[in-house]
Scaffold this motif. Structure first.
Motif, short mmCIF file in Angstrom:
data_model
loop_
_atom_site.label_atom_id
_atom_site.label_comp_id
_atom_site.label_asym_id
_atom_site.label_seq_id
_atom_site.Cartn_x
_atom_site.Cartn_y
_atom_site.Cartn_z
N CYS B 77 3.50 31.57 37.90
CA CYS B 77 4.94 31.67 37.75
C CYS B 77 5.75 30.37 38.30
N PRO B 78 6.13 29.73 37.56
CA PRO B 78 6.80 28.20 38.14
C PRO B 78 8.42 28.65 38.55
N SER B 79 8.86 29.69 38.20
CA SER B 79 10.48 29.86 38.57
C SER B 79 10.70 30.38 39.90
N PRO B 82 7.46 31.84 43.88
CA PRO B 82 7.17 31.11 45.07
C PRO B 82 8.26 31.32 46.35
#
Lengths: 136, 210
Positions: B77-79, B82
């Motif tokens: 997940c890049p949104s 994190p």
């Protein structure tokens, strides 16, 4: 009232005001720059607001050899990303950013090279464009 | 002198307010029902069976007598994931020594997030795998379970990474009742979650463990 207090009140304010204004313009200039906006939109979700990354999952960008090293290589890294299989140290890899133009990638690189304590020379547009045309 | 008395009265009043606020029980969330006998029936999350990053099965048996925090994410997940994980690490460290607390992070991309992938992810975060379970399993079951926690997740090709989900942390008590929702990307919200967890442990666990 002792004389010293009167002097502080009289002369202290302009000094404070100047310091405040200076700080305001320094910080607002930084957070409003095109590079900062691109960073927040495309990178900060994972690499975090101050480029600090997350443990051994997401690399920190401050004092990073990849960020301050070869600009051409970094441009391809941003455009193409890294698959988890090809990512030696970070298990999740990194998604590519096919939507970013060469000019945007250059702006982003130059922003990162001079943020969070980083200091590296700016890259020029031709270098980035040529590199992006020849990414592996 | 009067000023001091006034100040004293004000601080006593403020202390009283804080104490009352701390003593108030956390709300019990979700649809309520009434039993034929007239008792209030609260929404409870049903049992499940998923596999964690070490290959062990996790179910409500694992959670017996514990309060727990739930979230949904996926490793690629890049949104917001994190940031959620950065905040969940805070919760993890705050309750590292507390064996009455478990954290459950469910992947919503189980096809990619196998036990091995979750294991590598957990290792990279350096977490204690007894206290913080990263769960994978049957996709439909995970999505159905999310609804029981009263959050929605789903696949969406247009979303970053291909999945959509809220950034919620959900707090549940040892009776599997939802006690709070917090935005897992906002540090202040997570501060509140940790305060509420301490409250729940202090007020309800000691008086009514099950």
């Amino acid at each position: 009232m002792p004389r010293i207090f009167r002097q502080i009140i009289l002369y202290g304010w302009p000094v404070l005001l100047m310091a405040g204004l200076g700080l305001y313009f320094m910080t607002s200039d930084k957070s409003d720059s095109a590079g900062a906006r691109l960073y927040v939109k495309h990178c900060a979700g994972c690499h975090m607001d101050e480029g600090q990354g997350l443990r051994k999952l997401i690399p920190t960008l401050a004092q990073s050899a990849s960020v301050m090293g070869d600009g051409a290589e970094l441009a391809c890294l941003i455009r193409k990303g890294v698959t988890p299989e090809n990512s030696r140290h970070y298990p999740a890899g990194m998604p590519g950013n096919a939507q970013l133009s060469a000019a945007e990638i250059r702006t982003l690189i130059n922003y990162m090279r001079n943020s969070w304590g980083n200091s590296a020379p700016a890259v020029d547009f031709e270098e980035i464009q040529t590199s992006l045309d020849n990414c592996k | 002198m009067n000023k001091f008395i006034l100040l004293g009265v004000i601080s006593l009043f403020l202390m009283a307010c804080t104490v009352t606020q701390q003593q108030g029980a956390l709300p019990i969330l979700g649809m309520k029902d009434v039993s034929p006998a007239g008792d209030t029936l609260y929404h409870t999350v049903p049992d499940f069976a998923f596999t964690d990053q070490t290959g062990q099965t996790v179910s409500q048996q694992t959670l017996q007598g514990k309060i727990y925090v739930v979230d949904f994410f996926f490793t690629s997940c890049p949104s917001i994931c994190p940031k959620m994980k950065e905040q969940m690490i805070r919760v993890h460290e705050e309750f590292l020594e507390e064996d009455k607390v478990i954290l459950l992070s469910h992947t919503i991309d189980p096809e990619h997030d196998s036990v091995e992938v979750l294991h590598a992810y957990a290792e990279a975060l350096g977490i204690n795998s007894t206290r913080w379970r990263m769960l994978t399993g049957d996709k439909d079951q995970i999505y159905t379970q999310a609804e029981k926690y009263l959050v929605s997740v789903g696949e969406d090709e247009t979303a970053p990474g291909g999945f959509i989900h809220g950034g919620h942390f959900i707090l549940l008590d040892h009776q599997h009742r939802v006690r709070g929702y917090y935005d897992g990307t906002v540090p202040e919200d997570v501060d509140e979650l940790m305060r509420d967890m301490h409250r729940l442990l202090a007020q309800e666990y000691t008086s009514n463990p099950s």
